[in-house]
Scaffold this motif. Structure first.
Motif, short mmCIF file in Angstrom:
data_model
loop_
_atom_site.label_atom_id
_atom_site.label_comp_id
_atom_site.label_asym_id
_atom_site.label_seq_id
_atom_site.Cartn_x
_atom_site.Cartn_y
_atom_site.Cartn_z
N LEU A 288 6.56 10.94 -8.11
CA LEU A 288 6.01 11.20 -9.44
C LEU A 288 6.46 10.12 -10.44
N THR A 289 7.73 9.74 -10.37
CA THR A 289 8.24 8.67 -11.24
C THR A 289 7.48 7.38 -10.96
N THR A 290 7.32 7.10 -9.67
CA THR A 290 6.62 5.87 -9.26
C THR A 290 5.18 5.90 -9.77
N MET A 291 4.56 7.07 -9.71
CA MET A 291 3.18 7.21 -10.19
C MET A 291 3.10 6.89 -11.69
N ALA B 47 0.82 -1.22 0.00
CA ALA B 47 0.00 0.00 0.00
C ALA B 47 0.85 1.26 0.00
N GLY B 48 1.92 1.26 -0.83
CA GLY B 48 2.71 2.47 -1.02
C GLY B 48 2.18 3.23 -2.23
N PRO B 49 2.93 4.25 -2.69
CA PRO B 49 2.48 5.02 -3.85
C PRO B 49 2.19 4.17 -5.08
N ALA B 50 3.04 3.19 -5.38
CA ALA B 50 2.81 2.38 -6.59
C ALA B 50 1.46 1.66 -6.48
#
Ligand code: FAD
Ligand code: NAP
Length: 481
Positions: free
Chosen positions: A404-407, A46-49
């Motif tokens: 942002l990259t991960t998003m 349940a992290g950003p990714a």
């Protein structure tokens, strides 16, 4: 509300609930049959990714239901346990994640660990697609003798300590010495340097854990060396983070002008972000020559370039002096020792293999994948994707990139899942049993909201945004499970 009722409320399209024959060691799970036509997707982490992928899937697939399985009783991964406490604006992404979590087609299963409470095979049997986004919870090592000594810690441990990752409160870093040496020059290294040098009164207004604030208030650290094996043009930190260091009250940044020999001549050829960063460093060096460095009572931030870690001593660390050849650091015979009461290695995080069924590249530290499609076991030299199994976030890309990259990667992998569903690469006709918590150890979204409320209330008297709870039994108690 009981978990069963919560479950039924959230998922009105369920048609049957069975008792399970799939119970696992720590958590008893029920098999659930769902309405035909619903595409069931499980996201692990349940992290950003995980949250960004869920957001995309729920928006693009109107007939999908998403379950997020998370190891900890609390969500948000490194946004809660990595991002520095004095960067609260970065944590605003939590508002977007919360909106996603409130979608009735999403369920949050906190306190469930892939590999311990549930296996990949079980998830594969119960979901049409499984997306792994469980991040990077280990760190890379220097592979030097004495690295296990008490005065050598990883930045990951130190970050976890001030950010209240359960278990990290035991760390007790020794801050009684004058010199800290941080190996590595990425933004994590700069975060750690800033936390060590920021005046304590500013930190008191952040969500830094109470025990870390006490230790930092008593800290004797005066000088933080930030050591890179390459030159100023290869520094991994970014301009915003350097600017913050340069502006820290009562801290002077002391560069070594000799590290910058020939740099000015190259500035014109650099790409814009690197050019601006280099110009800022050169400007700061220029200002340094007009002030008398080292005579005030200020603390010192000491970026040092062209030094590769060589050996670890009791109160010092030895570095090989390096030269650059085609941007790579080449060690020379010459060495330099730096006083180092505490050594923090900050050379990158590392993912681990949570389940034996995952095709994991141990050398590179990520799951073998092609654009987010997990590849079949490469021991058999097969490179085709495993239908229905995906990976995103740091687990897919390795431990680099901002949120942002991960998003962007998560959105792209979520799109791949949608495309594969549309192209019938994933069999969505079969009715598979899904996970359903039927005992009291799983933290639902309502459970997390109780923790959130408790923490924010507890922070108020001190003017803190929250006082994080670090004990798992306590978190579970407050969650009401
Ligand atoms: P994570 O955020 O690590 O999430 C993974 C989740 O999976 C976690 O919740 C974890 O508990 C869970 N998990 C782990 N194992 C299991 C398991 N076996 N079963 C179930 N769940 C599991 N980016 C910025 O833009 N701004 C910043 O200021 C910033 N600061 C940072 C500071 C630090 C110290 C670090 C390390 C990174 C920072 N980043 C920042 C980068 C940002 O945190 C990452 O890009 C992002 O968190 C990666 O997301 P992820 O979902 O891949 O991994
Ligand atoms: P990073 O940016 O990859 O930096 C790692 C550093 O370690 C580099 O300086 C690297 O040098 C050095 N290094 C690696 N191996 C080494 C070795 N064996 N010996 C000596 N030095 C070594 O990693 P990070 O700092 O962990 O950050 C991870 C990601 O999170 C980055 O994308 C970062 O931007 C992001 N993040 C962002 C923020 C923010 O936005 N404020 C805060 C924290 C983290 P070389 O270049 O020579 O390999």
């Amino acid at each position: 509300m009981s978990l069963t009722r919560h479950f039924l409320n959230c998922r009105r399209n369920l048609i049957n609930i069975y008792s399970s024959s799939f119970s696992t060691s720590a958590i008893n799970l029920q098999a659930v049959q769902q309405a035909t036509g619903t595409k069931r997707i499980c996201i692990v982490g349940a992290g950003p990714a995980g949250f960004y992928a869920a957001q995309y899937l729920l928006k693009q697939l109107s007939d999908c239901a998403v379950d997020i399985v998370e190891k900890l009783p609390v969500p948000f991964g490194l946004v809660r346990f990595g991002v520095a406490p004095d960067h609260p604006e970065v944590k605003n992404v939590i508002n977007t994640f919360t909106k996603t979590a409130e979608n009735p087609r999403l369920r949050f299963f906190g306190n469930v660990t892939l590999g311990t409470d549930v296996t990949l095979q079980e998830l594969r049997e119960r979901y049409h697609a499984v997306l792994l986004t469980y991040g990077a919870d280990q760190d890379r090592e220097l592979q030097l003798e004495n690295e296990e000594q008490a005065h050598v810690l990883s930045a990951r441990q130190f970050v976890a300590w001030y950010n209240g990752l359960p278990g990290a409160e035991q760390l007790q870093p020794d801050l009684n010495g004058r010199d800290v040496t941080i190996v590595g020059q990425g933004n994590v290294a700069v975060d750690v340097a800033r936390m060590l040098l920021t005046p304590i009164d500013s930190l008191k207004l952040t969500d830094t854990t109470d025990y870390a604030l006490q230790a930092l208030a008593e800290s004797k650290v005066e000088r933080v060396h930030l050591v890179g094996r390459r030159g100023p043009l290869q520094a991994a930190f970014t301009i915003k983070e350097l600017r913050e260091m340069l502006k820290l009250p009562n801290v002077e940044t002391c560069w070594r002008p000799q590290d910058f020999t020939g740099i000015e001549a190259q500035v014109g050829k650099l790409q814009r972000p690197r050019k601006r960063l280099t110009e800022l460093m050169l400007k700061s060096i220029g200002e340094q020559s007009s002030r008398k460095v080292g005579i005030s009572n200020n603390k010192q931030f000491l970026p040092i370039f062209l030094r590769a870690p060589k050996s670890i001593g009791q109160r010092q660390m030895e570095f090989s002096i390096t030269k650059l050849r085609e941007n790579a650091a080449v060690v020379t015979e010459e060495t330099e020792s730096l006083p180092s009461d505490l050594i923090l290695r900050s050379i990158g995080y590392k993912s681990s293999c949570a389940d034996a069924g995952i095709n994991f590249d141990t050398q590179r530290g990520h799951v073998c994948n092609q654009q987010g499609r997990v590849l079949k076991d490469n021991k058999a030299q097969l490179t085709e994707p495993e239908p229905g199994l995906y990976v995103a976030g740091w687990l897919a890309t390795g431990p680099t990139g901002v949120i942002l990259t991960t998003m962007n990667v998560a959105f792209s992998v979520a799109k791949t899942i949608c495309d594969d569903m549309a192209a019938n690469v994933i069999d969505t006709t079969s009715v598979k049993p899904g996970l359903a918590p039927d005992n009291r150890r799983i933290v639902t979204w309502e459970g997390w909201q109780r923790i959130d409320k408790h923490e924010t209330e507890a922070g108020k008297p001190m003017g803190k945004p929250r006082e994080k709870i670090v004990s798992i039994p306590e978190l579970l108690r407050i969650a009401g499970v």
